[in-house]
Scaffold this motif. Sequence first.
Motif, mmCIF file in Angstrom:
data_model
loop_
_atom_site.group_PDB
_atom_site.id
_atom_site.type_symbol
_atom_site.label_atom_id
_atom_site.label_comp_id
_atom_site.label_asym_id
_atom_site.label_seq_id
_atom_site.Cartn_x
_atom_site.Cartn_y
_atom_site.Cartn_z
ATOM 1 N N LEU A 173 17.337 69.505 -32.354
ATOM 2 C CA LEU A 173 17.861 70.467 -31.346
ATOM 3 C C LEU A 173 16.819 71.731 -31.228
ATOM 4 O O LEU A 173 16.298 72.282 -30.014
ATOM 5 N N GLY A 174 15.970 72.050 -32.498
ATOM 6 C CA GLY A 174 15.154 73.110 -32.234
ATOM 7 C C GLY A 174 13.496 72.759 -31.675
ATOM 8 O O GLY A 174 12.825 73.607 -31.562
ATOM 9 N N LEU A 175 13.456 71.188 -31.577
ATOM 10 C CA LEU A 175 12.208 70.876 -31.099
ATOM 11 C C LEU A 175 11.660 71.601 -29.636
ATOM 12 O O LEU A 175 10.519 71.784 -29.468
ATOM 13 N N ARG A 176 12.918 71.592 -28.772
ATOM 14 C CA ARG A 176 12.624 72.189 -27.543
ATOM 15 C C ARG A 176 12.036 73.557 -27.511
ATOM 16 O O ARG A 176 11.248 73.813 -26.773
ATOM 17 N N ALA A 177 12.717 74.356 -28.461
ATOM 18 C CA ALA A 177 12.336 75.662 -28.793
ATOM 19 C C ALA A 177 11.191 75.815 -29.096
ATOM 20 O O ALA A 177 10.318 76.540 -28.763
ATOM 21 N N LEU A 178 10.960 74.751 -30.262
ATOM 22 C CA LEU A 178 9.573 75.221 -30.837
ATOM 23 C C LEU A 178 8.287 74.645 -29.958
ATOM 24 O O LEU A 178 7.264 74.993 -30.273
ATOM 25 N N TYR A 179 8.678 73.844 -29.222
ATOM 26 C CA TYR A 179 7.409 72.931 -28.378
ATOM 27 C C TYR A 179 6.757 73.971 -27.789
ATOM 28 O O TYR A 179 5.276 73.913 -28.159
ATOM 29 N N PHE A 180 7.264 75.338 -27.019
ATOM 30 C CA PHE A 180 6.161 75.976 -26.301
ATOM 31 C C PHE A 180 5.447 76.779 -27.284
ATOM 32 O O PHE A 180 4.303 77.272 -26.831
ATOM 33 N N ALA A 181 5.822 77.063 -28.620
ATOM 34 C CA ALA A 181 4.689 77.712 -29.583
ATOM 35 C C ALA A 181 3.885 76.618 -30.149
ATOM 36 O O ALA A 181 2.615 76.931 -30.146
ATOM 37 N N LEU A 182 4.308 75.703 -30.398
ATOM 38 C CA LEU A 182 3.612 74.689 -31.172
ATOM 39 C C LEU A 182 2.366 73.811 -30.166
ATOM 40 O O LEU A 182 1.371 73.736 -30.736
ATOM 41 N N ALA A 183 2.752 73.862 -29.181
ATOM 42 C CA ALA A 183 1.788 73.399 -28.042
ATOM 43 C C ALA A 183 0.735 74.232 -27.645
ATOM 44 O O ALA A 183 -0.537 73.853 -27.531
ATOM 45 N N ALA A 184 1.003 75.451 -28.156
ATOM 46 C CA ALA A 184 -0.179 76.373 -27.882
ATOM 47 C C ALA A 184 -1.133 76.615 -29.275
ATOM 48 O O ALA A 184 -2.272 76.972 -29.038
ATOM 49 N N MET A 185 -0.633 75.956 -30.210
ATOM 50 C CA MET A 185 -1.403 76.027 -31.439
ATOM 51 C C MET A 185 -1.305 74.848 -32.372
ATOM 52 O O MET A 185 -1.502 74.987 -33.669
ATOM 53 N N ILE A 186 -1.327 73.685 -31.580
ATOM 54 C CA ILE A 186 -0.952 72.550 -32.197
ATOM 55 C C ILE A 186 -2.562 72.145 -32.973
ATOM 56 O O ILE A 186 -2.236 71.304 -34.012
ATOM 57 N N HIS A 187 -3.584 72.791 -32.527
ATOM 58 C CA HIS A 187 -4.578 72.601 -33.167
ATOM 59 C C HIS A 187 -4.827 72.951 -34.532
ATOM 60 O O HIS A 187 -5.639 72.501 -35.326
ATOM 61 N N ARG A 188 -3.874 73.933 -35.003
ATOM 62 C CA ARG A 188 -3.811 74.515 -36.292
ATOM 63 C C ARG A 188 -3.124 73.587 -37.205
ATOM 64 O O ARG A 188 -3.240 74.052 -38.469
ATOM 65 N N PHE A 189 -2.652 72.670 -36.844
ATOM 66 C CA PHE A 189 -1.986 71.813 -37.713
ATOM 67 C C PHE A 189 -2.780 70.425 -38.026
ATOM 68 O O PHE A 189 -1.997 69.396 -38.180
ATOM 69 N N GLU A 190 -4.106 70.376 -37.624
ATOM 70 C CA GLU A 190 -4.775 69.137 -37.664
ATOM 71 C C GLU A 190 -4.547 68.441 -39.172
ATOM 72 O O GLU A 190 -4.757 67.131 -39.035
ATOM 73 N N TYR A 191 -4.223 68.928 -40.234
ATOM 74 C CA TYR A 191 -4.158 68.165 -41.498
ATOM 75 C C TYR A 191 -2.795 68.051 -41.966
ATOM 76 O O TYR A 191 -2.570 67.647 -43.067
ATOM 77 N N LEU A 192 -1.619 68.388 -40.926
ATOM 78 C CA LEU A 192 -0.588 68.065 -41.247
ATOM 79 C C LEU A 192 0.048 66.649 -41.409
ATOM 80 O O LEU A 192 0.840 66.140 -42.071
ATOM 81 N N LYS A 193 -0.834 65.729 -40.574
ATOM 82 C CA LYS A 193 -0.812 64.379 -40.343
ATOM 83 C C LYS A 193 -0.843 63.659 -41.659
ATOM 84 O O LYS A 193 0.154 62.857 -42.232
ATOM 85 N N PRO A 194 -1.656 63.765 -42.375
ATOM 86 C CA PRO A 194 -1.911 63.100 -43.841
ATOM 87 C C PRO A 194 -0.881 63.320 -44.664
ATOM 88 O O PRO A 194 -0.178 62.644 -45.622
ATOM 89 N N ALA A 195 -0.471 64.789 -44.655
ATOM 90 C CA ALA A 195 0.602 65.375 -45.443
ATOM 91 C C ALA A 195 2.081 64.539 -45.159
ATOM 92 O O ALA A 195 2.742 64.003 -45.919
ATOM 93 N N LEU A 196 2.186 64.298 -43.745
ATOM 94 C CA LEU A 196 3.362 63.447 -43.457
ATOM 95 C C LEU A 196 3.097 62.115 -43.788
ATOM 96 O O LEU A 196 4.425 61.417 -44.111
ATOM 97 N N ALA A 197 1.978 61.488 -43.598
ATOM 98 C CA ALA A 197 1.945 60.122 -44.192
ATOM 99 C C ALA A 197 2.177 59.970 -45.714
ATOM 100 O O ALA A 197 2.912 58.855 -45.988
ATOM 101 N N ILE A 198 1.947 61.082 -46.468
ATOM 102 C CA ILE A 198 2.150 60.735 -47.756
ATOM 103 C C ILE A 198 3.713 60.932 -48.085
ATOM 104 O O ILE A 198 4.118 60.144 -49.038
#
Length: 327
Positions: free
Chosen positions: A251-276
């Motif tokens: 439900l909150g993804l739609r709201a968060l999308y507009f902020a994250l889309a503007a700064m998704i590059h700041r979470f470059e290293y989150l994917k390895p954490a998610l994989a773990i």
Amino acid sequence: MDFAFLFAEWLGKPVWMWASFISLVITILAFDLGVLHRDNKEIEVSDSLKLSALYISLGLAFGAWVWWYLGAESGMNYLTGFVVEKTLALDNVFVIALIFSFFAVPRLYQHRVLFWGILGVIVLRAIMIGLGAALVTEFAWVLYLFAAFLIGTGLKMLFGEDKEPDLAKNPLINFMRRRFNVTNELHGERFFVRQENPKTGRAALFVTPLFMALVVIEVADVIFAVDSVPAIFAITTDPFIVYTSNIFAILGLRALYFALAAMIHRFEYLKPALAIVLIFIGSKIFMADLLGIEKFPPALSLGITLSIIAAGVVWSLVKTRKSEESA
């Protein structure tokens, strides 16, 4: 009037609990569309963050109620599922941004697509979770398949090549263009328009790129659900906890999308954490067997999950800030 049916059990919980949750979700969506976004307007990053904080607060408040009413174990399982699903949803943001860019959907109409997309997700996740619950109840060994799948997915995310999807070659998009009348341009916020077909000279119904974007986003969510649904079932097999934590996170993804889309590059290293995290969630089912315990302690599972994700967020913010400063 006899209300006894409200106390009958359905998928392990009384009907009134399911009905109350669905009513709450409908109320939230109606308030969002009918009050907060009654008129089409671009959602600014600041508005996106405020609305996201509201949705996260609602999700956590529901988790607090689950903890109080159903007990600490259910509460911790809900929070673990909520956090994992919320983090997995970050991957959706990149794909959604790519889809909007491909179809040239302006920010003004993106909220409309995402709103109807959320409605579709609520139904599709209910179907997938219902099927998953039926399989787990009938065949307990399916949990081990889910666990092995999560470990494999995590390892692939860690060591596999991360390629950007080529939407120009997407078979679903090409299929829709072959089978349906599709306009070359947007028609405001409309999904369908009636106009003259250049081949026949007669009026015909056309789908717009806005509708195509909605369909592709819905299909993308089904693909992402292949990861997230096994992940939550590896945390708990309670269908109520599985579904509510999933839906509140989405439900909150739609709201968060507009902020994250503007700064998704700041979470470059989150994917390895998610994989773990996926590897850990899959492994703990096997670890419980090795340790001779019924299930991995929920408190420890929640603590480890939060620690891994927090480390990924902090590391991402630190590394990307250094990159920006040196640029």
